[in-house]
Write a protein that holds these residues in place. Sequence first.
Motif, PDB file in Angstrom:
ATOM      1  N   VAL A   1      61.306  76.918 -46.221  1.00  0.00           N
ATOM      2  CA  VAL A   1      59.879  77.162 -46.500  1.00  0.00           C
ATOM      3  C   VAL A   1      59.367  78.356 -45.698  1.00  0.00           C
ATOM      4  CG1 VAL A   1      59.431  74.763 -47.104  1.00  0.00           C
ATOM      5  CG2 VAL A   1      59.136  75.503 -44.735  1.00  0.00           C
ATOM      6  N   GLU A   2      60.276  79.213 -45.258  1.00  0.00           N
ATOM      7  CA  GLU A   2      59.891  80.337 -44.409  1.00  0.00           C
ATOM      8  C   GLU A   2      58.826  81.220 -45.041  1.00  0.00           C
ATOM      9  OE1 GLU A   2      63.399  82.459 -43.436  1.00  0.00           O
ATOM     10  OE2 GLU A   2      64.218  80.879 -42.133  1.00  0.00           O
ATOM     11  N   LYS A   3      58.841  81.339 -46.369  1.00  0.00           N
ATOM     12  CA  LYS A   3      57.910  82.242 -47.049  1.00  0.00           C
ATOM     13  C   LYS A   3      56.645  81.531 -47.524  1.00  0.00           C
ATOM     14  CE  LYS A   3      61.565  85.444 -48.319  1.00  0.00           C
ATOM     15  NZ  LYS A   3      62.206  86.248 -49.375  1.00  0.00           N
ATOM     16  N   TYR A   4      56.443  80.300 -47.061  1.00  0.00           N
ATOM     17  CA  TYR A   4      55.244  79.537 -47.414  1.00  0.00           C
ATOM     18  C   TYR A   4      54.477  79.268 -46.117  1.00  0.00           C
ATOM     19  CZ  TYR A   4      57.725  78.829 -51.818  1.00  0.00           C
ATOM     20  OH  TYR A   4      58.404  79.023 -52.993  1.00  0.00           O
ATOM     21  N   ALA A   5      53.507  80.120 -45.831  1.00  0.00           N
ATOM     22  CA  ALA A   5      52.868  80.138 -44.517  1.00  0.00           C
ATOM     23  C   ALA A   5      52.166  78.836 -44.148  1.00  0.00           C
ATOM     24  CB  ALA A   5      51.869  81.288 -44.452  1.00  0.00           C
ATOM     25  N   THR A   6      51.664  78.088 -45.121  1.00  0.00           N
ATOM     26  CA  THR A   6      50.879  76.890 -44.808  1.00  0.00           C
ATOM     27  C   THR A   6      51.732  75.632 -44.696  1.00  0.00           C
ATOM     28  OG1 THR A   6      50.438  76.375 -47.142  1.00  0.00           O
ATOM     29  CG2 THR A   6      48.902  77.868 -46.025  1.00  0.00           C
ATOM     30  N   LEU A   7      53.042  75.765 -44.932  1.00  0.00           N
ATOM     31  CA  LEU A   7      53.901  74.590 -44.982  1.00  0.00           C
ATOM     32  C   LEU A   7      54.805  74.485 -43.761  1.00  0.00           C
ATOM     33  CD1 LEU A   7      54.969  74.630 -48.741  1.00  0.00           C
ATOM     34  CD2 LEU A   7      52.937  73.618 -47.689  1.00  0.00           C
ATOM     35  N   GLN A   8      55.166  73.251 -43.460  1.00  0.00           N
ATOM     36  CA  GLN A   8      56.069  72.958 -42.354  1.00  0.00           C
ATOM     37  C   GLN A   8      57.217  72.112 -42.874  1.00  0.00           C
ATOM     38  OE1 GLN A   8      54.115  71.390 -38.914  1.00  0.00           O
ATOM     39  NE2 GLN A   8      55.978  70.549 -38.003  1.00  0.00           N
ATOM     40  N   SER A   9      58.414  72.367 -42.352  1.00  0.00           N
ATOM     41  CA  SER A   9      59.600  71.679 -42.833  1.00  0.00           C
ATOM     42  C   SER A   9      60.272  70.910 -41.703  1.00  0.00           C
ATOM     43  CB  SER A   9      60.582  72.695 -43.429  1.00  0.00           C
ATOM     44  OG  SER A   9      61.799  72.070 -43.773  1.00  0.00           O
ATOM     45  N   MET A  10      60.783  69.723 -42.024  1.00  0.00           N
ATOM     46  CA  MET A  10      61.546  68.927 -41.066  1.00  0.00           C
ATOM     47  C   MET A  10      62.902  68.612 -41.682  1.00  0.00           C
ATOM     48  SD  MET A  10      60.552  65.285 -39.271  1.00  0.00           S
ATOM     49  CE  MET A  10      60.445  64.408 -40.834  1.00  0.00           C
ATOM     50  N   SER A  11      63.961  68.994 -41.006  1.00  0.00           N
ATOM     51  CA  SER A  11      65.308  68.738 -41.518  1.00  0.00           C
ATOM     52  C   SER A  11      65.681  67.281 -41.276  1.00  0.00           C
ATOM     53  CB  SER A  11      66.318  69.662 -40.839  1.00  0.00           C
ATOM     54  OG  SER A  11      67.623  69.370 -41.292  1.00  0.00           O
ATOM     55  N   LEU A  12      66.002  66.571 -42.354  1.00  0.00           N
ATOM     56  CA  LEU A  12      66.387  65.167 -42.254  1.00  0.00           C
ATOM     57  C   LEU A  12      67.894  64.995 -42.169  1.00  0.00           C
ATOM     58  CD1 LEU A  12      63.979  63.701 -44.967  1.00  0.00           C
ATOM     59  CD2 LEU A  12      63.619  63.782 -42.490  1.00  0.00           C
ATOM     60  N   ASP A  13      68.632  65.927 -42.792  1.00  0.00           N
ATOM     61  CA  ASP A  13      70.089  65.817 -42.798  1.00  0.00           C
ATOM     62  C   ASP A  13      70.692  67.155 -43.192  1.00  0.00           C
ATOM     63  OD1 ASP A  13      72.585  64.549 -42.591  1.00  0.00           O
ATOM     64  OD2 ASP A  13      72.648  64.115 -44.741  1.00  0.00           O
ATOM     65  N   GLN A  14      71.921  67.379 -42.734  1.00  0.00           N
ATOM     66  CA  GLN A  14      72.724  68.502 -43.193  1.00  0.00           C
ATOM     67  C   GLN A  14      73.897  67.895 -43.965  1.00  0.00           C
ATOM     68  OE1 GLN A  14      72.509  71.850 -43.084  1.00  0.00           O
ATOM     69  NE2 GLN A  14      70.491  71.812 -42.118  1.00  0.00           N
ATOM     70  N   GLU A  15      73.888  68.081 -45.267  1.00  0.00           N
ATOM     71  CA  GLU A  15      74.867  67.416 -46.120  1.00  0.00           C
ATOM     72  C   GLU A  15      76.009  68.352 -46.480  1.00  0.00           C
ATOM     73  OE1 GLU A  15      75.056  64.937 -50.353  1.00  0.00           O
ATOM     74  OE2 GLU A  15      73.214  65.967 -49.743  1.00  0.00           O
ATOM     75  N   GLU A  16      77.230  67.820 -46.433  1.00  0.00           N
ATOM     76  CA  GLU A  16      78.399  68.595 -46.839  1.00  0.00           C
ATOM     77  C   GLU A  16      78.295  68.956 -48.321  1.00  0.00           C
ATOM     78  OE1 GLU A  16      81.010  69.634 -45.050  1.00  0.00           O
ATOM     79  OE2 GLU A  16      80.275  68.762 -43.183  1.00  0.00           O
ATOM     80  N   MET A  17      78.764  70.149 -48.640  1.00  0.00           N
ATOM     81  CA  MET A  17      78.812  70.568 -50.037  1.00  0.00           C
ATOM     82  C   MET A  17      80.252  70.525 -50.524  1.00  0.00           C
ATOM     83  SD  MET A  17      75.947  73.560 -50.343  1.00  0.00           S
ATOM     84  CE  MET A  17      75.655  73.194 -52.072  1.00  0.00           C
TER      85      MET A  17
END
Length: 301
Positions: free
Chosen positions: A151-167
């Motif tokens: 969400v780096e390009k969405y100034a009003t939003l905040q992101s929380m990483s819940l998991d890093q999933e294998e691809m």
Amino acid sequence: MELRHLRYFVAVAEEENITRAAAKLSIQQPPLSQQIKALEDELGVCLFSRVGKRIQLNAAGKLFLSEAREILTHVDNAIQKVQRFDLGEEGRMRLGYTSSAALHDLTPRIIRAFRSAHPLISLEIEEGAAHDLLCALEEERIDAAFVRSSVEKYATLQSMSLDQEEMVVAIPMDHRLAVQADEGLSLADLKNERFILYRQVNGSGIKEMLLTLCKEAGFEPHAVQEVHRMMAAIQLVAAGLGISVVPKSLDTIQPQSVFYRPFNPADSVTVPLNLVFRRHVDAQAIKRFVSLSSSLAVTLR
């Protein structure tokens, strides 16, 4: 007319005595008598029949008592409702998720746990493309979203990483790489393959990550088609148009037509499951949802 006038009126009607009603309301008798008289003057209707110290409702008073009680009940309910909303115990939340985020085990687990913990909060859930959901968040049409993208390009939003999933690599079943092998694939193994990639608005999705990783591995993937959703990519893999790289949670889709191979540890590729919400959120229900999501994500790690 003020709400206190209605409460005074109901107390007098129920006690049929000004003195007892005043004691019940914790006020003096003369001011209470004055307030009842003021109410009758404002309505232009006599509400009570007075016989000595006894005061009784007349026909007009009985009708007004029913209406007054209904008004006060609505007011009390509204007060309780807004207080529960402020505490995050009641209200409405609008959630969104992408099709791939919905298939991650944590997404339904969080929703289920939140519904169990807060049954008075109504949840409205919709599926959509990541960019559409993030725009809906900025425009306050939804309150939170499970997505895979940044969400780096969405100034009003905040992101929380819940998991890093294998691809894993989704491969047509008749493809030469669709074999049971002890070792996983490397990115270099995919150098000459036909890729089905994801087209993400704002350049913040899995496609950009894969392009970077492939470049680091010494090649640029040959894209035969770009789609907006991972589910569509798997359908194209099943049709034999090429390979795709997808989160492991999608490896149960089209099992008769698609073979899923992991990467070897040295070339491990992961994709985030992110919970996104507005940066300056103040609704307690949303704060509680974010907190619960964070707690459940910790137990998964």
